[in-house]
Design a protein around this motif. Structure first.
Motif, PDB file in Angstrom:
ATOM      1  N   ARG A 205     -58.817 -28.595  20.937  1.00  0.00           N
ATOM      2  CA  ARG A 205     -58.705 -27.363  20.154  1.00  0.00           C
ATOM      3  C   ARG A 205     -57.261 -27.176  19.719  1.00  0.00           C
ATOM      4  O   ARG A 205     -56.349 -27.255  20.541  1.00  0.00           O
ATOM      5  CB  ARG A 205     -59.172 -26.162  20.973  1.00  0.00           C
TER       6      ARG A 205
ATOM      7  N   ILE B 276     -67.525 -24.369  18.999  1.00  0.00           N
ATOM      8  CA  ILE B 276     -66.142 -24.751  18.687  1.00  0.00           C
ATOM      9  C   ILE B 276     -65.537 -23.923  17.545  1.00  0.00           C
ATOM     10  O   ILE B 276     -64.414 -23.428  17.667  1.00  0.00           O
ATOM     11  CB  ILE B 276     -66.068 -26.264  18.382  1.00  0.00           C
TER      12      ILE B 276
ATOM     13  N   PRO C 220     -63.723 -20.334  22.501  1.00  0.00           N
ATOM     14  CA  PRO C 220     -63.499 -21.366  23.508  1.00  0.00           C
ATOM     15  C   PRO C 220     -64.686 -21.668  24.404  1.00  0.00           C
ATOM     16  O   PRO C 220     -64.631 -22.591  25.201  1.00  0.00           O
ATOM     17  CB  PRO C 220     -62.344 -20.793  24.339  1.00  0.00           C
TER      18      PRO C 220
END
Length: 720
Positions: free
Chosen positions: A202, A249, A253
């Protein structure tokens, strides 16, 4: 590793494929995010020649798992037998129930399975999985795809490196303890699995920019595992791809960022649940919906056991809100799930009393049993455990200076023998340090009427300054008060209550209604008013039990005052004589809460709602000698106890010493006891120092004791 370009989106599966895949409402099939993730992943595999295989029911598992929890699970037995599977892919609703608060109980997983003849097959399947994973990520860049692999797995390193070089991604080669993607299955470990883990990195989140996926910080989101499964000479590839994790996604989170889950959590919070409880409620709801739709039904083991456990936990959470039905509506609960929760709530209400009785019996036999064992064994929730502890109430111990009221629920003996009553009150006050006096009789009822006697008793129960209650004397009329007693007042503030004979009626009624301890012991007009003072044995036992918090073996008295002295004429101390020894009529050991009684008085509670449960108790029974009561009367009353079932399931029996019975009469009582208890195996001890005898022990009601030989041991203090 070099990074390639992001592949294009895989062709969407048609409506028929979607209908075939999404069969349960609890799978989040209504979510565009999860539907898109599944269809893109599986669509890529179908285009590459894989066959779509039906998913297994979530309640089907094997010897190593409680439920289906991976795409390989339905095929483990097939693989362990070394049989071919070809190249297949499917969407699998899954369920895990590890720990008290796992992150997700229910989730969706897509995956593939394939036979591997050689390393070329492994390379081809690895490429297929790589492409399907990138397709499921939709428009996310390939350089955010990372792979963890064990440095010992050279075949896997080669395969995933080739896929990353061709399609994009980063491979991290680590030592085995840092990867831990290994498992074993079946007798003799017929299947062994080792593999790699795929992560999504991420952007803009996490710790150091150089950290790796094994850091487990917020920067890394696990996507899937590719496992190389080995069984003898055969090898298979297995991929499990977490749908909700990947679908969330773009949104946040974790899976609760998905709109459907986020909306349900928000609904629960608006209904009054704290954020953590709201997430737990959604988690439990999804698990119950999935299990219910998969055909699970409440039961004592297997999926039904988890279903029942989770249903009760969800009920407890929802009961904290103002409107449980409205919240279930916000969750989208089906009628079947609503009915399940209603049935389980009703079932728990019906079984609560039974569970508490069983747990209380276990606690009486083993006072040191931890709360965790009681909860696990008897299915008690925290509030039930609190109820159990409250049912085993002990009154506050008496202290010097406390006010103690003398009551007359039965015979108004103090009116007949006022001087003796005054002497008894003064005597107990002198050696105990208590402030003892007659309880006030509220106005408005005829003196001596059942209403007046109940009002006096209730006033003493309700008065916060009155710390104890003593019986003036027994009688025959306590049963008249049963429906007038303020049981709630006593339950709210248990206090020392002591008396015997007809006091049995109220001792047992209070115990049946509240579970609190009272004391079967001396009364003012008889024992405490003894000419020459209360016998030391009687005095010591009363103080030990009600003021000192004593435990241990109840002492034996070497002497007995068995002669009759007329209260109306003679004023002299009675002459002591040697006491008969306790007799072990039937040997054995027993343990349980003590329940003392005068038998004719106890029989008055048969058929009433104030009769306590005798099972599991050690009974202490005795008789009065009024009106020539003897062995024939005892036989009549003991047989009534037997026929009423009050001797069934008891742990032991202690018989009080009869007053002024001859040796022949005592021997006859022994014969009667053995006859009445035929077919039952509890131990019996006779000639015990309590009841209508002097000197006398004070015995607590409902406190655990142990009977062994002629000894009766008190295992816990009767006062707090």
């Amino acid at each position: 590793m070099t990074q390639g370009t992001t592949p294009g989106t895989a062709p969407a599966a048609d409506d028929a494929l979607a209908r075939e895949l999404f069969t349960t409402t609890s799978s989040l099939a209504e979510s565009p995010e999860t539907r898109g993730t599944v269809l893109r992943f599986l669509g890529t595999l179908l285009d590459r020649g894989y066959e779509l295989s039906p998913a297994a029911p979530v309640t089907e598992g094997d010897a190593t798992v409680a439920f289906v929890n991976a795409t390989v699970t339905p095929y483990k037995r097939l693989l362990a037998d070394g049989r071919p599977i070809g190249r297949i892919c499917h969407y699998q609703p899954c369920f895990r129930a590890h720990g008290e608060r796992p992150w997700l109980f229910a989730f969706g997983m897509t995956g593939l399975l394939a036979d591997l003849a050689d390393d070329e097959d492994l390379a081809r399947v690895t490429q297929d999985n790589h492409l399907a994973t990138l397709a499921a990520l939709s428009d996310h860049r390939a350089d955010r795809l990372h792979v963890l692999v064990d440095e010992e797995d050279t075949d896997l390193i080669k395969a995933v490196t080739e896929a990353a070089d061709r399609h994009g991604g980063t491979v991290h080669v680590l030592r085995d303890p840092e990867v831990a993607s290994r498992w074993e299955y079946g007798e003799g470990y017929a299947l062994r699995g080792r593999g790699v883990t795929y992560y999504y990195r991420r952007p803009g989140v996490g710790c150091d920019t150089d950290c790796r996926p094994d850091c487990r910080c917020a920067r890394w989101q696990p996507l899937s595992n590719l496992i190389l499964v080995e069984s003898g000479d055969r090898r298979y590839a297995e991929v499990g791809f977490g749908v909700e994790i990947t679908a969330a996604i773009p949104l946040g989170p974790h899976a609760y960022a998905l709109p459907e889950l986020a909306d349900r959590v928000r609904t629960a919070e608006l209904a009054g649940l704290a954020p953590g409880d709201a997430a737990d409620a959604v988690n439990l709801y999804r698990a119950l919906a999935l299990l219910t739709e998969a055909g699970a039904r409440p039961a004592g083991k297997g999926p039904g056991s988890i279903l029942r456990k989770f249903a009760l936990r969800l009920i407890d959470l929802l009961n904290r809100t103002g409107d449980r039905d409205a919240l279930l509506g916000g969750f989208g609960a089906t009628p079947a799930l609503r009915a399940l929760l209603t049935e389980e709530a009703d079932r728990r209400a019906r079984t609560l009393e039974q569970n508490l009785k069983r747990a209380a019996a276990a606690l009486d036999k083993r006072p040191g049993t931890p709360d965790s064992d009681l909860c696990a064994t008897y299915g008690l929730a925290d509030e039930q455990l609190a109820t159990l502890r409250s049912l085993r109430r002990r009154p506050r111990r008496l202290r010097r200076g406390d006010t103690v009221a003398v009551v007359s629920p039965s015979w108004q003996g103090a009116d007949v023998f006022p001087a003796r009553a005054e002497r008894g009150i003064a005597d107990v006050a002198s050696w105990s340090g208590l402030r003892v006096g007659p309880a006030a009789t509220p106005d408005g009822h005829p003196a001596g009427s059942r209403q007046a006697r109940a009002a006096q008793f209730n006033a003493a129960l309700r008065d916060r300054d009155t710390k104890g209650i003593l019986w003036m004397i027994g009688g025959l009329a306590a049963t008249e008060l049963l429906d007038l007693i303020d049981y709630e007042a006593f339950a709210a503030n248990p206090k020392v209550i002591c008396g015997y004979s007809d006091a049995t009626v109220l001792h047992h009624a209070l115990y049946a209604r509240t579970g609190a301890t009272t004391f079967y012991g001396p009364a003012v007009l008889s024992e405490f008013a003894e000419t020459g003072g209360t016998p030391p044995f009687t005095r010591s036992s009363f103080l030990d039990l009600t003021m000192h918090g004593w435990t241990g073996d109840f002492p034996r008295s070497a002497e007995v005052y068995d002669e009759f002295v007329d209260w109306a004429g003679e004023e002299r101390p009675r002459v002591a004589e040697p006491a008969p020894a306790r007799t072990v009529l039937r040997p054995g050991t027993a343990q349980g809460p003590l329940l003392p009684a005068c038998v004719p008085s106890a029989l008055q509670l048969l058929g009433t709602p104030w009769l306590p449960d005798h099972q599991g108790h050690v009974l202490a029974l005795e008789f009065a000698n009024d009106d020539g009561y003897g062995p024939a009367h005892a036989a009549r009353d003991l047989w009534q106890l037997r026929h009423a079932g009050l001797l069934d399931g008891i742990e032991g029996l202690v018989m009080g010493r009869p007053r002024q019975w001859s040796a022949t009469a005592r021997a006859e009582l022994d014969r009667i006891l053995l006859d009445v208890s035929h077919g039952l195996t509890f131990p019996i001890v006779t000639e015990f120092e309590f009841g209508h005898t002097d000197p006398v022990l004070t015995l607590p009601v409902g406190v655990p004791v142990q009977l062994a030989g002629g000894n009766l041991r008190l295992l816990e203090p009767a006062v707090r």
